[in-house]
Write a protein that holds these residues in place. Structure first.
Motif, PDB file in Angstrom:
ATOM      1  N   UNK A  50       0.505  -0.957  -0.169  1.00 50.37           N
ATOM      2  CA  UNK A  50      -0.129   0.196  -0.397  1.00 50.37           C
ATOM      3  C   UNK A  50       1.124   0.972  -0.030  1.00 50.37           C
ATOM      4  N   UNK A  51       0.815   2.338  -1.099  1.00 52.71           N
ATOM      5  CA  UNK A  51       1.373   2.942  -0.955  1.00 52.71           C
ATOM      6  C   UNK A  51       0.589   4.365  -0.336  1.00 52.71           C
ATOM      7  N   UNK A  52       1.385   5.338  -0.510  1.00 53.77           N
ATOM      8  CA  UNK A  52       0.889   6.693   0.772  1.00 53.77           C
ATOM      9  C   UNK A  52      -0.322   7.045  -0.640  1.00 53.77           C
ATOM     10  N   UNK A  53      -1.054   7.745  -0.393  1.00 52.00           N
ATOM     11  CA  UNK A  53      -2.470   7.961  -1.165  1.00 52.00           C
ATOM     12  C   UNK A  53      -3.541   6.616  -1.341  1.00 52.00           C
ATOM     13  N   UNK A  54      -3.117   5.737  -1.147  1.00 53.71           N
ATOM     14  CA  UNK A  54      -4.008   4.237  -1.013  1.00 53.71           C
ATOM     15  C   UNK A  54      -3.634   4.025  -1.800  1.00 53.71           C
ATOM     16  N   UNK A  55      -3.244   3.845  -3.030  1.00 48.36           N
ATOM     17  CA  UNK A  55      -3.032   2.917  -3.954  1.00 48.36           C
ATOM     18  C   UNK A  55      -2.144   1.989  -3.386  1.00 48.36           C
ATOM     19  N   UNK A  56      -2.971   0.368  -3.818  1.00 48.56           N
ATOM     20  CA  UNK A  56      -2.336  -1.161  -3.777  1.00 48.56           C
ATOM     21  C   UNK A  56      -1.644  -1.931  -4.713  1.00 48.56           C
ATOM     22  N   UNK A  57      -0.810  -2.691  -4.563  1.00 55.44           N
ATOM     23  CA  UNK A  57      -0.853  -3.513  -5.374  1.00 55.44           C
ATOM     24  C   UNK A  57      -0.979  -4.970  -4.524  1.00 55.44           C
ATOM     25  N   UNK A  58      -1.243  -6.027  -5.422  1.00 56.00           N
ATOM     26  CA  UNK A  58      -1.945  -7.789  -4.671  1.00 56.00           C
ATOM     27  C   UNK A  58      -0.997  -8.792  -6.192  1.00 56.00           C
ATOM     28  N   UNK A  59       0.024  -9.386  -5.443  1.00 54.54           N
ATOM     29  CA  UNK A  59       0.187 -10.216  -5.967  1.00 54.54           C
ATOM     30  C   UNK A  59      -1.061 -11.389  -7.020  1.00 54.54           C
ATOM     31  N   UNK A  60      -1.149 -11.905  -8.002  1.00 51.09           N
ATOM     32  CA  UNK A  60      -1.442 -12.452  -8.516  1.00 51.09           C
ATOM     33  C   UNK A  60      -2.769 -13.647  -7.797  1.00 51.09           C
ATOM     34  N   UNK A  61      -1.865 -14.717  -6.945  1.00 49.33           N
ATOM     35  CA  UNK A  61      -2.078 -15.817  -5.848  1.00 49.33           C
ATOM     36  C   UNK A  61      -2.857 -15.081  -5.184  1.00 49.33           C
TER      37      UNK A  61
END
Length: 123
Positions: A50-61
């Motif tokens: 989770x990045x400042x500002x709220x952007x999120x990333x998730x690994x595919x699994x």
């Protein structure tokens, strides 16, 4: 310098939920906080950030069954993974990325790892 403290992990039943928390100490300007995991004999891989500002990333699994969140101060971050399977068994590490100034895009980014916490999912 930031000190990173991890909590959660341990043993989880397959199909249950896993909750990992990460907190850092120190007066730093946090740019991102994330969880990585490492399987035996493999390289560490990103699970979610989770990045400042709220952007999120998730690994595919874990997409669709994981939620990452943070408090407003970006001192504490929590990752919950639902419907865990034995393939989620790994050592999980928290990574805190920060800058000495207040410009995450322009200032040199620093990072600090937690010591890792073992997660074992039993069938």
């Amino acid at each position: 310098q930031a000190q990173v403290m991890e909590s959660g992990g341990g043993s989880v039943q397959s199909g249950g939920s896993l909750k990992l928390s990460c907190r850092h100490s120190g007066n730093i300007f946090t740019c991102a906080m994330g969880w990585y995991r490492q399987f035996p004999g493999k390289a560490r891989q990103e699970v979610s950030t989770i990045h400042r500002g709220g952007f999120t990333t998730y690994e595919n699994s874990v997409k669709g069954r994981a939620t990452i969140s943070q408090d407003n101060s970006m001192n504490t971050m929590t990752l919950q993974i639902d419907r865990v399977t034995t393939e989620d068994t790994a050592t999980y590490f928290c990574l805190v990325q920060y800058v000495r100034g207040r410009d995450c895009a322009g200032d040199p980014r620093l990072s600090e790892w937690g010591q890792g916490t073992q997660v074992t999912v039993s069938s």
